[in-house]
Design a protein around this motif. Structure first.
Motif, mmCIF file in Angstrom:
data_model
loop_
_atom_site.group_PDB
_atom_site.id
_atom_site.type_symbol
_atom_site.label_atom_id
_atom_site.label_comp_id
_atom_site.label_asym_id
_atom_site.label_seq_id
_atom_site.Cartn_x
_atom_site.Cartn_y
_atom_site.Cartn_z
ATOM 1 N N THR A 130 0.843 -1.196 0.000
ATOM 2 C CA THR A 130 0.000 0.000 0.000
ATOM 3 C C THR A 130 0.875 1.241 0.000
ATOM 4 O OG1 THR A 130 -1.896 1.061 1.091
ATOM 5 C CG2 THR A 130 -0.144 0.269 2.514
ATOM 6 N N ARG A 170 -2.003 -0.159 12.539
ATOM 7 C CA ARG A 170 -3.006 -0.520 11.538
ATOM 8 C C ARG A 170 -2.392 -1.339 10.408
ATOM 9 N NH1 ARG A 170 -4.107 4.095 10.597
ATOM 10 N NH2 ARG A 170 -3.077 4.510 8.605
ATOM 11 N N LEU A 171 -1.217 -0.921 9.937
ATOM 12 C CA LEU A 171 -0.564 -1.635 8.838
ATOM 13 C C LEU A 171 -0.116 -3.027 9.265
ATOM 14 C CD1 LEU A 171 1.552 1.349 7.495
ATOM 15 C CD2 LEU A 171 -0.299 0.214 6.251
ATOM 16 N N ARG A 198 -3.056 -5.299 9.379
ATOM 17 C CA ARG A 198 -3.575 -5.602 8.045
ATOM 18 C C ARG A 198 -2.676 -6.567 7.271
ATOM 19 N NH1 ARG A 198 -4.508 -1.036 3.282
ATOM 20 N NH2 ARG A 198 -5.176 -2.484 1.625
ATOM 21 N N PHE A 199 -1.354 -6.344 7.352
ATOM 22 C CA PHE A 199 -0.446 -7.101 6.490
ATOM 23 C C PHE A 199 0.415 -8.123 7.233
ATOM 24 C CE2 PHE A 199 -0.970 -2.981 4.217
ATOM 25 C CZ PHE A 199 -1.648 -3.481 3.122
#
Length: 349
Positions: free
Chosen positions: A200, A219-220, A223-224
């Motif tokens: 992203t 958050r990242l 998510r990943f």
């Protein structure tokens, strides 16, 4: 504000890295050697987008030093990343009848009405990172910068060369033309790599990095997860704030590489190996500060801009370890070269 000595490594050329530099081992000068003599008695406003940006602060210090050699009066204005404040600074410069304004990171496409009025008042405009490309444009006599696409390419190729299956997050601030040019170049390199995955592009304002990086990392990572192995960024400022959030998330494995500007803080932590930033692509900001003065001097003398474009340098810990305590920028005689021009001692034009 004092210039940190670690900034001096920015003009290093390391041939073995296979990246561009602007001096050879003997310190050969690749910049201009001819131009008009110094035009004294000028009043210049240096309008900074935000002096919290280390690149802007460093280039201002170098410019101010060069301006003293030319006998100019310099007024520094901190825009504090506030467009209203920046617009007011243009009005004040017109009112005081300044001879020139330098846009230090201020985007020329932002205050376009003010730029038009400045030009009507006969005030010269020169930019540093004011548009995405070096040279004249958008009302600027000249814009001083390395090629942002080259800077970004070098940073992204460091990842593709040194990682088996990298998953990359790019941190950017899409308000800036240079940032967008860098992101596109990094995106192209990562997407052309079959082993690589662009996860992203995370947009975080440079002025809000301190407040937002902790939440962005959390958050990242949620998510990943382990797919996130590398971070690229358009400025070292992101990595000033990312280390503790990564440690809190238990992500000591992520490596960070910056596509500019080679700030003193970034170089210090890369040298010490105290963070997860492993490289920065440095701009020769001291040299660029002197180039700003030279481009303005050419404008005052009524001659065209120099056309000179400095080149970026990949800086890593092995490179810095090889330097020891040497101050490599002393091998690049930009100050002497420009002073010879301004004193009328250059060669044939």
């Amino acid at each position: 504000m004092k210039i940190l000595r670690s900034v001096r490594v920015l003009t290093l050329v390391v041939a073995s890295l296979g990246v561009g530099g602007q001096a050879d081992a003997d310190g050969a000068w690749a910049g201009p050697t001819a131009g008009p003599p110094g035009q004294p008695g000028k009043a210049v406003v240096f309008l900074a987008q935000d002096f919290r940006n280390g690149g802007i602060a460093s280039v201002y210090r170098a410019f101010a030093n060069a301006a003293r050699q030319l006998g100019w009066t310099v007024t520094a204005v901190d825009g504090r990343d506030d467009l209203v404040r920046i617009r007011q600074a243009f009005d004040a410069a017109i009112a005081r009848k300044a001879d020139a304004i330098i846009l230090g990171g201020v985007q020329a496409r932002g205050p376009e009405d003010e730029i038009a009025r400045v030009r009507q008042a006969g005030i010269v405009l020169v930019g540093w990172h004011a548009v995405a490309t070096p040279g004249p444009g958008r009302g600027l006599f000249a814009n001083v910068t390395t090629d942002p696409r080259e800077v970004a390419r070098i940073a992204a190729e460091y990842v593709t060369r040194n990682a088996k299956r990298p998953g990359v997050v790019i941190f950017s601030d899409d308000r800036f033309d240079i940032a967008n040019a860098k992101v596109q170049s990094m995106r192209d390199v990562i997407q052309a790599c079959r082993r690589c995955e662009l996860l992203t592009v995370e947009n975080v304002k440079l002025s809000e990095v301190g407040a937002r990086m902790k939440g962005a990392v959390a958050r990242l990572n949620a998510r990943f997860g382990a797919r996130w192995t590398h971070s690229l960024a358009i400025n070292d400022l992101y990595f000033d704030e990312i280390n503790y959030p990564l440690l809190e998330a238990g992500r000591r494995d992520i490596e960070n590489i910056s596509a500019g500007d080679g700030s003193a803080r970034a170089i210090g932590r890369i040298r010490a190996g105290q963070s997860q930033q492993v490289a920065t692509v440095a701009e020769p900001v001291n040299e660029q500060g002197w180039q700003l003065a030279d481009e303005l001097n050419r404008a005052f003398a009524g001659v065209p801009p120099s056309g000179y474009v400095s080149r970026p340098i990949l800086v890593t810990r092995p490179v810095l370890s090889g330097l020891g305590s040497a101050q490599i920028d002393s091998r690049l005689p930009y100050a002497e070269a420009y002073q010879r021009i301004w004193m009328g001692k250059e060669g044939k034009r």
